[in-house]
Design a protein around this motif. Structure first.
Motif, PDB file in Angstrom:
ATOM      1  N   THR A 143      -1.964  -5.452  11.037  1.00  9.36           N
ATOM      2  CA  THR A 143      -3.310  -5.598  10.614  1.00  9.36           C
ATOM      3  C   THR A 143      -1.421  -4.816   9.317  1.00  9.36           C
ATOM      4  O   THR A 143      -1.501  -3.566   9.048  1.00  9.36           O
ATOM      5  N   THR A 144      -1.350  -5.181   7.921  1.00 10.76           N
ATOM      6  CA  THR A 144      -0.690  -4.873   6.687  1.00 10.76           C
ATOM      7  C   THR A 144      -1.459  -4.535   5.449  1.00 10.76           C
ATOM      8  O   THR A 144      -2.216  -5.588   5.571  1.00 10.76           O
ATOM      9  N   VAL A 145      -1.496  -2.954   4.773  1.00 10.58           N
ATOM     10  CA  VAL A 145      -2.112  -2.920   3.676  1.00 10.58           C
ATOM     11  C   VAL A 145      -1.448  -2.893   2.822  1.00 10.58           C
ATOM     12  O   VAL A 145      -0.057  -2.861   2.697  1.00 10.58           O
ATOM     13  N   VAL A 146      -1.698  -4.210   1.535  1.00  8.77           N
ATOM     14  CA  VAL A 146      -0.634  -4.807   0.156  1.00  8.77           C
ATOM     15  C   VAL A 146      -1.834  -4.438  -0.757  1.00  8.77           C
ATOM     16  O   VAL A 146      -2.568  -4.798  -1.341  1.00  8.77           O
ATOM     17  N   GLU A 204      -6.168  -5.892   2.695  1.00 12.01           N
ATOM     18  CA  GLU A 204      -5.615  -5.405   3.863  1.00 12.01           C
ATOM     19  C   GLU A 204      -5.642  -7.285   4.289  1.00 12.01           C
ATOM     20  O   GLU A 204      -6.471  -7.563   4.639  1.00 12.01           O
ATOM     21  N   LEU A 205      -4.375  -7.375   5.663  1.00 11.89           N
ATOM     22  CA  LEU A 205      -4.302  -8.971   5.427  1.00 11.89           C
ATOM     23  C   LEU A 205      -3.960  -8.137   7.405  1.00 11.89           C
ATOM     24  O   LEU A 205      -3.334  -7.809   8.266  1.00 11.89           O
ATOM     25  N   ARG A 206      -3.803  -9.599   7.319  1.00  7.41           N
ATOM     26  CA  ARG A 206      -4.198 -10.426   8.850  1.00  7.41           C
ATOM     27  C   ARG A 206      -2.962 -10.149   9.173  1.00  7.41           C
ATOM     28  O   ARG A 206      -2.385 -11.941   9.303  1.00  7.41           O
ATOM     29  N   THR A 207      -2.321  -9.827   9.788  1.00  7.40           N
ATOM     30  CA  THR A 207      -0.536 -10.236   9.532  1.00  7.40           C
ATOM     31  C   THR A 207      -0.183 -10.060  11.311  1.00  7.40           C
ATOM     32  O   THR A 207      -0.548 -10.043  12.228  1.00  7.40           O
ATOM     33  N   GLY A 258       2.375 -17.105   8.792  1.00  2.00           N
ATOM     34  CA  GLY A 258       3.493 -18.142   8.696  1.00  2.00           C
ATOM     35  C   GLY A 258       4.986 -16.817   7.990  1.00  2.00           C
ATOM     36  O   GLY A 258       6.391 -17.112   8.215  1.00  2.00           O
ATOM     37  N   GLU A 259       4.574 -17.083   6.490  1.00  2.00           N
ATOM     38  CA  GLU A 259       5.552 -16.617   6.044  1.00  2.00           C
ATOM     39  C   GLU A 259       6.178 -15.191   5.771  1.00  2.00           C
ATOM     40  O   GLU A 259       4.559 -13.775   6.112  1.00  2.00           O
ATOM     41  N   ARG A 260       7.151 -15.145   5.799  1.00  5.32           N
ATOM     42  CA  ARG A 260       7.592 -13.084   5.812  1.00  5.32           C
ATOM     43  C   ARG A 260       7.291 -12.210   4.151  1.00  5.32           C
ATOM     44  O   ARG A 260       6.641 -13.114   3.264  1.00  5.32           O
ATOM     45  N   LEU A 261       7.053 -11.281   4.697  1.00  7.27           N
ATOM     46  CA  LEU A 261       6.235 -10.731   4.000  1.00  7.27           C
ATOM     47  C   LEU A 261       7.047  -9.239   2.955  1.00  7.27           C
ATOM     48  O   LEU A 261       7.497  -8.596   4.171  1.00  7.27           O
ATOM     49  N   GLY A 262       7.483  -9.891   2.306  1.00  9.50           N
ATOM     50  CA  GLY A 262       7.798  -8.166   1.373  1.00  9.50           C
ATOM     51  C   GLY A 262       7.650  -8.105  -0.096  1.00  9.50           C
ATOM     52  O   GLY A 262       6.468  -9.181  -0.427  1.00  9.50           O
ATOM     53  N   ALA A 263       8.079  -7.050  -0.160  1.00  6.09           N
ATOM     54  CA  ALA A 263       7.752  -6.613  -1.583  1.00  6.09           C
ATOM     55  C   ALA A 263       9.098  -7.468  -2.399  1.00  6.09           C
ATOM     56  O   ALA A 263       9.678  -8.267  -2.541  1.00  6.09           O
ATOM     57  N   GLY A 264       8.080  -8.228  -3.908  1.00  7.73           N
ATOM     58  CA  GLY A 264       8.669  -9.517  -4.487  1.00  7.73           C
ATOM     59  C   GLY A 264       7.893 -10.739  -4.407  1.00  7.73           C
ATOM     60  O   GLY A 264       7.976 -11.431  -4.556  1.00  7.73           O
ATOM     61  N   VAL A 268      -6.461 -16.898  -6.255  1.00  8.28           N
ATOM     62  CA  VAL A 268      -6.181 -16.145  -7.102  1.00  8.28           C
ATOM     63  C   VAL A 268      -4.274 -15.732  -6.609  1.00  8.28           C
ATOM     64  O   VAL A 268      -4.205 -16.100  -5.471  1.00  8.28           O
ATOM     65  N   SER A 269      -3.540 -16.198  -7.596  1.00  9.59           N
ATOM     66  CA  SER A 269      -2.019 -15.786  -6.803  1.00  9.59           C
ATOM     67  C   SER A 269      -1.514 -14.491  -7.467  1.00  9.59           C
ATOM     68  O   SER A 269      -1.414 -14.402  -9.185  1.00  9.59           O
ATOM     69  N   GLY A 270      -0.430 -13.885  -6.942  1.00 14.34           N
ATOM     70  CA  GLY A 270      -0.025 -12.213  -7.167  1.00 14.34           C
ATOM     71  C   GLY A 270       1.496 -12.107  -6.202  1.00 14.34           C
ATOM     72  O   GLY A 270       2.226 -12.857  -5.422  1.00 14.34           O
ATOM     73  N   THR A 271       1.780 -11.257  -7.198  1.00 16.25           N
ATOM     74  CA  THR A 271       3.745 -10.653  -6.349  1.00 16.25           C
ATOM     75  C   THR A 271       2.852  -9.300  -5.352  1.00 16.25           C
ATOM     76  O   THR A 271       2.233  -8.627  -6.177  1.00 16.25           O
ATOM     77  N   VAL A 272       3.031  -9.431  -4.069  1.00 19.93           N
ATOM     78  CA  VAL A 272       3.154  -7.857  -3.151  1.00 19.93           C
ATOM     79  C   VAL A 272       4.791  -6.948  -4.417  1.00 19.93           C
ATOM     80  O   VAL A 272       5.274  -7.641  -4.380  1.00 19.93           O
ATOM     81  N   THR A 273       3.569  -5.852  -4.662  1.00 20.35           N
ATOM     82  CA  THR A 273       3.892  -4.979  -4.871  1.00 20.35           C
ATOM     83  C   THR A 273       4.774  -3.420  -4.353  1.00 20.35           C
ATOM     84  O   THR A 273       5.404  -3.191  -4.266  1.00 20.35           O
ATOM     85  N   ASP A 274       3.679  -3.307  -3.365  1.00 19.53           N
ATOM     86  CA  ASP A 274       3.876  -2.010  -2.321  1.00 19.53           C
ATOM     87  C   ASP A 274       3.620  -3.097  -1.088  1.00 19.53           C
ATOM     88  O   ASP A 274       2.599  -3.408  -0.957  1.00 19.53           O
ATOM     89  N   ILE A 275       4.029  -2.151   0.180  1.00 17.67           N
ATOM     90  CA  ILE A 275       3.229  -2.554   2.030  1.00 17.67           C
ATOM     91  C   ILE A 275       3.113  -1.026   1.815  1.00 17.67           C
ATOM     92  O   ILE A 275       4.160  -0.373   2.243  1.00 17.67           O
ATOM     93  N   GLU A 276       2.074  -0.520   2.564  1.00 14.65           N
ATOM     94  CA  GLU A 276       1.753   0.458   3.133  1.00 14.65           C
ATOM     95  C   GLU A 276       1.891   0.444   5.039  1.00 14.65           C
ATOM     96  O   GLU A 276       2.206  -0.897   4.950  1.00 14.65           O
TER      97      GLU A 276
END
Length: 281
Positions: free
Chosen positions: A170-173, A239-242, A255-261, A273-281
């Protein structure tokens, strides 16, 4: 007429020694043909040499490439598929689906249990055979699910049940949506979710709204940042299931790499909606 006459000829025609030489040559030629048939140039038993080896279960990773969403949604764990051209079946143990693309297809990756035979060739290389042929990484297969048939590629082979060694996490972004129409922003709220194949993969934990900004240039050439008169910037904490793969670095979402940007799309209860990941906790 005697079998061998006084001159040592067989039936009065062929010398006995010559006959033995011919018989010996025939035996050597027959043995050589048998060797060529049973072993190919790689030192492997050739096709038609007959089934042999020890029964074994292997766990393979299969890439199904792009599939329509109605196919991806229907794939289930424990489903059985036939391998075309053989009498063998595989059993799906895990199904991983990426996000839908603009043409409404999804990349599907599955893990599957496969029954086969193992043997060693003349070079002491171990082979896992399905339908009489070695199964290797990179091989293509055609699977028949009964309701759907598709081509797949073998991307991993393992004797362990966890073929991909994938850990579900589980990843919070924070996801920033810029220049959002207020009517769309009004649709976003805490606890909204995205669900795929009955599993919740994204949950909004909080929503922050502020005026969007625009860049303007004055008549004298200066650049200024000003608030947009109507649109908003929305930041979603989600909160994402990763998943994490032991052979790959980083965390993956759908299945896609998760990172800032990284740009991600969220298909929520009432809006997408579509947006940009700005922070990964």
């Amino acid at each position: 007429m005697p079998l061998i006459d006084d001159d040592g000829n067989l039936l009065g025609v062929i010398n006995v020694i010559d006959a033995l030489v011919v018989v010996l040559l025939l035996v050597v030629v027959a043995a050589g043909i048998g060797l060529v048939i049973s072993v190919n140039s790689d030192g492997e038993p050739a096709a038609g040499a007959g089934p042999n080896g020890d029964p074994e279960t292997r766990y393979v990773t299969l890439e199904l490439r792009s599939q329509p969403d109605y196919v991806a949604d229907r794939l289930d764990e424990n489903e059985t598929a036939a391998i075309a051209g053989t009498d063998d079946n595989i059993t799906l143990t895990d199904v991983f689906v990426t996000a839908p693309t603009v043409n409404e297809t999804q990349t599907v990756r599955v893990r599957a249990a496969v029954e086969g035979l193992t043997d060693d060739d003349t070079h002491d290389r171990n082979h896992f055979r399905v339908g009489g042929d070695p199964l290797r990484i990179g091989d293509g297969l055609r699977l028949d699910l009964g309701w759907h048939a598709t081509n797949v590629t073998v991307t991993d082979l393992s004797t362990e049940g966890e073929t991909l060694a994938i850990e579900r996490t589980t990843t919070v972004v924070d996801v920033e949506l810029d220049n959002v129409d207020p009517n769309v922003a009004d649709e976003l709220a805490e606890n909204m979710t995205e669900t795929v194949r009955g599993e919740t993969i994204a949950t909004i934990e909080s929503v922050e709204r502020e005026p969007a900004t625009v860049i303007i240039e004055s008549d004298d050439g200066n650049i200024y940042e000003r608030e947009h008169p109507r649109n908003e910037r929305v930041t979603l904490t989600v909160e994402l299931r990763t998943t994490e793969h032991e052979r790959e670095t980083g965390t993956r979402f759908r299945g896609e790499r998760l990172g800032a940007g990284t740009t991600i799309a969220l298909d929520l209860d009432t809006t997408t909606v579509s947006g940009t990941v700005t922070d990964i906790e």
